[in-house]
Design a protein around this motif. Structure first.
Motif, PDB file in Angstrom:
ATOM      1  N   ALA A   1      -8.026  -2.326   8.158  1.00 30.94           N
ATOM      2  CA  ALA A   1      -8.419  -3.670   7.393  1.00 30.94           C
ATOM      3  C   ALA A   1      -7.632  -3.797   6.494  1.00 30.94           C
ATOM      4  CB  ALA A   1      -9.925  -3.616   6.972  1.00 30.94           C
ATOM      5  N   PRO A   2      -6.782  -5.012   6.241  1.00 31.49           N
ATOM      6  CA  PRO A   2      -5.783  -5.162   5.379  1.00 31.49           C
ATOM      7  C   PRO A   2      -6.163  -5.507   3.986  1.00 31.49           C
ATOM      8  CG  PRO A   2      -5.842  -6.921   7.148  1.00 31.49           C
ATOM      9  CD  PRO A   2      -6.736  -5.851   7.514  1.00 31.49           C
ATOM     10  N   ALA A   3      -5.328  -5.317   3.145  1.00 32.75           N
ATOM     11  CA  ALA A   3      -5.559  -5.456   1.607  1.00 32.75           C
ATOM     12  C   ALA A   3      -5.874  -6.852   1.439  1.00 32.75           C
ATOM     13  CB  ALA A   3      -4.644  -4.677   0.825  1.00 32.75           C
ATOM     14  N   HIS A   4      -6.834  -7.266   0.289  1.00 32.07           N
ATOM     15  CA  HIS A   4      -7.050  -8.243  -0.329  1.00 32.07           C
ATOM     16  C   HIS A   4      -7.772  -8.051  -1.544  1.00 32.07           C
ATOM     17  CE1 HIS A   4     -11.308  -9.349   2.009  1.00 32.07           C
ATOM     18  NE2 HIS A   4     -10.944  -8.330   1.292  1.00 32.07           N
ATOM     19  N   ARG A   5      -8.220  -9.182  -2.302  1.00 37.02           N
ATOM     20  CA  ARG A   5      -8.958  -9.108  -3.209  1.00 37.02           C
ATOM     21  C   ARG A   5      -9.569 -10.509  -3.566  1.00 37.02           C
ATOM     22  NH1 ARG A   5      -4.768  -9.050  -8.779  1.00 37.02           N
ATOM     23  NH2 ARG A   5      -3.714 -10.991  -8.099  1.00 37.02           N
ATOM     24  N   HIS A   6     -10.821 -10.214  -4.087  1.00 38.74           N
ATOM     25  CA  HIS A   6     -11.613 -11.606  -4.283  1.00 38.74           C
ATOM     26  C   HIS A   6     -12.419 -11.600  -5.505  1.00 38.74           C
ATOM     27  CE1 HIS A   6     -14.160  -8.867  -1.987  1.00 38.74           C
ATOM     28  NE2 HIS A   6     -13.316  -8.981  -0.926  1.00 38.74           N
ATOM     29  N   THR A   7     -12.879 -12.520  -5.880  1.00 35.41           N
ATOM     30  CA  THR A   7     -13.800 -12.391  -7.273  1.00 35.41           C
ATOM     31  C   THR A   7     -15.195 -12.049  -6.996  1.00 35.41           C
ATOM     32  OG1 THR A   7     -14.202 -14.748  -7.152  1.00 35.41           O
ATOM     33  CG2 THR A   7     -12.357 -13.971  -8.690  1.00 35.41           C
ATOM     34  N   PRO A   8     -15.799 -12.198  -5.700  1.00 33.11           N
ATOM     35  CA  PRO A   8     -16.846 -11.580  -5.525  1.00 33.11           C
ATOM     36  C   PRO A   8     -16.836  -9.888  -5.543  1.00 33.11           C
ATOM     37  CG  PRO A   8     -16.685 -13.435  -4.035  1.00 33.11           C
ATOM     38  CD  PRO A   8     -15.275 -13.373  -4.577  1.00 33.11           C
ATOM     39  N   LEU A   9     -17.769  -9.484  -6.130  1.00 25.13           N
ATOM     40  CA  LEU A   9     -17.554  -7.927  -6.196  1.00 25.13           C
ATOM     41  C   LEU A   9     -18.582  -7.273  -5.078  1.00 25.13           C
ATOM     42  CD1 LEU A   9     -20.291  -7.095  -7.584  1.00 25.13           C
ATOM     43  CD2 LEU A   9     -19.113  -7.828  -9.829  1.00 25.13           C
ATOM     44  N   ALA A  10     -17.975  -6.114  -4.829  1.00 21.54           N
ATOM     45  CA  ALA A  10     -18.890  -5.400  -3.718  1.00 21.54           C
ATOM     46  C   ALA A  10     -19.278  -4.065  -4.179  1.00 21.54           C
ATOM     47  CB  ALA A  10     -17.731  -5.469  -2.310  1.00 21.54           C
ATOM     48  N   ILE A  11     -20.462  -3.546  -3.487  1.00 23.36           N
ATOM     49  CA  ILE A  11     -20.782  -2.320  -3.456  1.00 23.36           C
ATOM     50  C   ILE A  11     -20.767  -1.851  -2.104  1.00 23.36           C
ATOM     51  CG2 ILE A  11     -22.157  -2.316  -5.604  1.00 23.36           C
ATOM     52  CD1 ILE A  11     -24.100  -1.670  -2.366  1.00 23.36           C
ATOM     53  N   ARG A  12     -20.640  -0.607  -1.855  1.00 29.44           N
ATOM     54  CA  ARG A  12     -20.734  -0.002  -0.261  1.00 29.44           C
ATOM     55  C   ARG A  12     -21.462   1.063  -0.225  1.00 29.44           C
ATOM     56  NH1 ARG A  12     -16.451  -3.332   1.079  1.00 29.44           N
ATOM     57  NH2 ARG A  12     -15.153  -3.780  -0.567  1.00 29.44           N
ATOM     58  N   PHE A  13     -22.434   1.376   0.471  1.00 27.01           N
ATOM     59  CA  PHE A  13     -23.320   2.576   0.918  1.00 27.01           C
ATOM     60  C   PHE A  13     -22.951   3.034   2.242  1.00 27.01           C
ATOM     61  CE2 PHE A  13     -26.951   4.786   2.282  1.00 27.01           C
ATOM     62  CZ  PHE A  13     -26.884   5.491   1.146  1.00 27.01           C
ATOM     63  N   ILE A  14     -22.433   4.152   2.364  1.00 27.13           N
ATOM     64  CA  ILE A  14     -21.967   4.638   3.686  1.00 27.13           C
ATOM     65  C   ILE A  14     -22.724   5.248   4.489  1.00 27.13           C
ATOM     66  CG2 ILE A  14     -20.084   5.946   4.659  1.00 27.13           C
ATOM     67  CD1 ILE A  14     -18.955   4.034   2.576  1.00 27.13           C
ATOM     68  N   ILE A  15     -23.123   4.709   5.640  1.00 26.62           N
ATOM     69  CA  ILE A  15     -24.351   5.058   6.689  1.00 26.62           C
ATOM     70  C   ILE A  15     -23.885   6.284   7.655  1.00 26.62           C
ATOM     71  CG2 ILE A  15     -25.568   4.255   8.588  1.00 26.62           C
ATOM     72  CD1 ILE A  15     -25.468   1.543   6.884  1.00 26.62           C
ATOM     73  N   SER A  16     -22.844   5.935   8.352  1.00 29.77           N
ATOM     74  CA  SER A  16     -22.535   7.088   9.233  1.00 29.77           C
ATOM     75  C   SER A  16     -20.933   6.966   9.710  1.00 29.77           C
ATOM     76  CB  SER A  16     -23.351   6.965  10.779  1.00 29.77           C
ATOM     77  OG  SER A  16     -22.946   5.683  11.296  1.00 29.77           O
ATOM     78  N   GLY A  17     -20.342   8.211  10.240  1.00 27.39           N
ATOM     79  CA  GLY A  17     -19.172   8.387  10.572  1.00 27.39           C
ATOM     80  C   GLY A  17     -18.365   9.092   9.711  1.00 27.39           C
ATOM     81  N   SER A  18     -17.032   9.563  10.027  1.00 29.10           N
ATOM     82  CA  SER A  18     -16.354  10.354   9.003  1.00 29.10           C
ATOM     83  C   SER A  18     -14.909  10.305   9.210  1.00 29.10           C
ATOM     84  CB  SER A  18     -16.818  11.721   9.368  1.00 29.10           C
ATOM     85  OG  SER A  18     -16.303  12.861   8.523  1.00 29.10           O
ATOM     86  N   GLY A  19     -14.215  10.445   7.893  1.00 30.40           N
ATOM     87  CA  GLY A  19     -12.645  10.147   8.055  1.00 30.40           C
ATOM     88  C   GLY A  19     -12.002   8.968   7.893  1.00 30.40           C
ATOM     89  N   ALA A  20     -12.884   8.092   7.340  1.00 28.21           N
ATOM     90  CA  ALA A  20     -12.297   6.692   7.212  1.00 28.21           C
ATOM     91  C   ALA A  20     -12.246   6.883   5.298  1.00 28.21           C
ATOM     92  CB  ALA A  20     -13.151   5.591   7.267  1.00 28.21           C
ATOM     93  N   SER A  21     -11.359   5.829   5.105  1.00 28.05           N
ATOM     94  CA  SER A  21     -11.050   5.840   3.446  1.00 28.05           C
ATOM     95  C   SER A  21     -11.107   4.553   3.066  1.00 28.05           C
ATOM     96  CB  SER A  21      -9.893   6.734   3.064  1.00 28.05           C
ATOM     97  OG  SER A  21      -8.714   6.069   3.633  1.00 28.05           O
ATOM     98  N   THR A  22     -11.335   4.003   1.995  1.00 29.34           N
ATOM     99  CA  THR A  22     -11.106   2.877   1.237  1.00 29.34           C
ATOM    100  C   THR A  22      -9.813   2.833   0.128  1.00 29.34           C
ATOM    101  OG1 THR A  22     -11.907   0.616   0.521  1.00 29.34           O
ATOM    102  CG2 THR A  22     -12.915   2.684  -0.224  1.00 29.34           C
ATOM    103  N   THR A  23      -9.065   2.097  -0.139  1.00 31.90           N
ATOM    104  CA  THR A  23      -8.264   2.181  -1.326  1.00 31.90           C
ATOM    105  C   THR A  23      -8.380   0.959  -1.957  1.00 31.90           C
ATOM    106  OG1 THR A  23      -6.507   3.222   0.155  1.00 31.90           O
ATOM    107  CG2 THR A  23      -5.860   2.394  -1.946  1.00 31.90           C
TER     108      THR A  23
END
Ligand code: GTQ
Ligand code: FE2
Length: 345
Positions: A96-118
């Protein structure tokens, strides 16, 4: 001038006589502009999997996301009037390609393994129960190098940012960011309370505070809270904070993890902040303004502002874990946070 003409004349100038305006302009207490709402995981999950057949992340900033759009807030696509909750899925090999925006985000990880966010060049692992933040205007992209679907919950302050006319979005030049610092750098720098590299004050790290809070730490903090401080209205609950300021994890959004022991129930209270609950583990029942909402793992439940609510664990064997996102920080910042503790259910 006759009375009727006077009112017509005033309104023609776009002036409104305050004494004619009914309650909504100034009411004794917050009006209920929308009600509670609930999404069952059994209704969401198959449709999220279905999105895998219809959408591939690739174009600038695109995300495979189903937004929880409250039926009484269609105008803003809000989950509450201030925040959005959404479910995101990324499949093996996807980016999922890089972008930025003024709305901020939180993420709560539910399931799966091996993904990453930069985020701002810092690559972070994502595992079930982890809590991550993406500050305002931070570059971010996601990728999945593991097996099977990876699913997480997003919380963003889009409705309030739009209301304040503050939305800006930008795509990154290339699809993905270069990783510029050690993986999980912010966790290595700030992730252990009270012990930091001696050079900490002279550093300019990729991210200025902790960006990822592992589940093991949340669980330990929750166990410690259980042994030290609980209250009748929230039981044992921990709040994710910014370890560098001690304040809320982000300027507008707060997040908590709450535990309910088998058969435990909380007393009813209400506050001016709104919340979106995610049932991480367990099954139970929440009373909101007198109506019972039964929940199971994966369900999302909205508690609107100034609504009485109390939770109950319906299992006599298993602990329940409720994750929540709230707009409490912005209400506090504006001096508008109020709580009432009551007998009401
Ligand atoms: O992961 O970048 O749920 O940009 C909504 C907008 C997630 C994201 C959302 C986004 C993202
Ligand atoms: Fe984004």
């Amino acid at each position: 001038m006759a009375k009727k003409e006077y009112y017509e004349d005033v309104r023609k100038q776009n002036l409104e006589p305050l004494w004619t305006i009914p309650d909504w302009f100034l009411s004794a207490e917050p009006l209920k502009t929308y009600g509670p709402y609930q999404w069952k995981w059994q209704d969401v999950y198959p449709r999220l999997l279905g999105a895998g057949e219809h959408m591939v992340p690739g174009l600038a900033g695109s995300r495979r996301v189903l937004v929880y759009a409250h039926p009484e807030l269609r105008q803003s696509l809000g989950t509450t009037h201030t925040l959005n909750v959404a479910m995101q899925m990324i499949l093996p090999g996807e980016k999922a390609p890089a972008h930025r925006h003024t709305p901020l985000a939180i993420r709560f990880i539910i399931s799966g393994s091996g993904a990453s966010t930069t985020v701002n060049g810092e690559r972070m692992a994502m595992e079930s129960g982890d809590f991550l933040v993406t500050p305002r205007w931070a570059w971010h992209d996601h990728r999945h190098d593991g097996d099977g679907p990876m699913i997480w919950m997003d919380g963003l302050d889009i409705p309030i940012t739009r209301f304040l006319n503050g939305v800006f979005v930008e795509s990154y030049r290339e699809a993905m960011q270069a990783v510029t610092v050690a993986d999980n750098e912010s966790r290595k720098l700030f992730g252990i309370a009270g012990i930091y590299p001696k050079q900490i004050d002279s550093l300019t790290p990729a991210n200025e505070s902790l960006m990822a809070y592992p589940w093991a730490n949340t669980l330990e903090a929750l166990r410690n809270a259980r042994e030290t401080v609980t209250d009748p209205f929230e039981g044992a609950i921990v709040e994710y904070r910014n370890p560098r300021t001690g304040g809320s994890v982000l300027p507008t959004l707060g997040a908590t993890m709450q535990s309910l022991l088998p058969d435990e129930e909380t007393q009813s209270h209400r506050h001016t902040s709104s919340a979106a609950y995610y049932v991480y583990r367990g099954q139970g029942r929440t009373f909101i303004d007198g109506t019972a909402y039964d929940w199971n793992e994966g369900d999302v439940l909205i508690v609107p502002p100034w609504s009485w609510h109390a939770h109950r664990n319906l299992s006599n064997q298993h602990e329940a874990f409720l994750f929540a996102i709230t707009d409490e920080p912005m209400l506090r910042a504006m001096g508008l946070y109020r709580e009432e503790r009551g007998p009401q259910k």
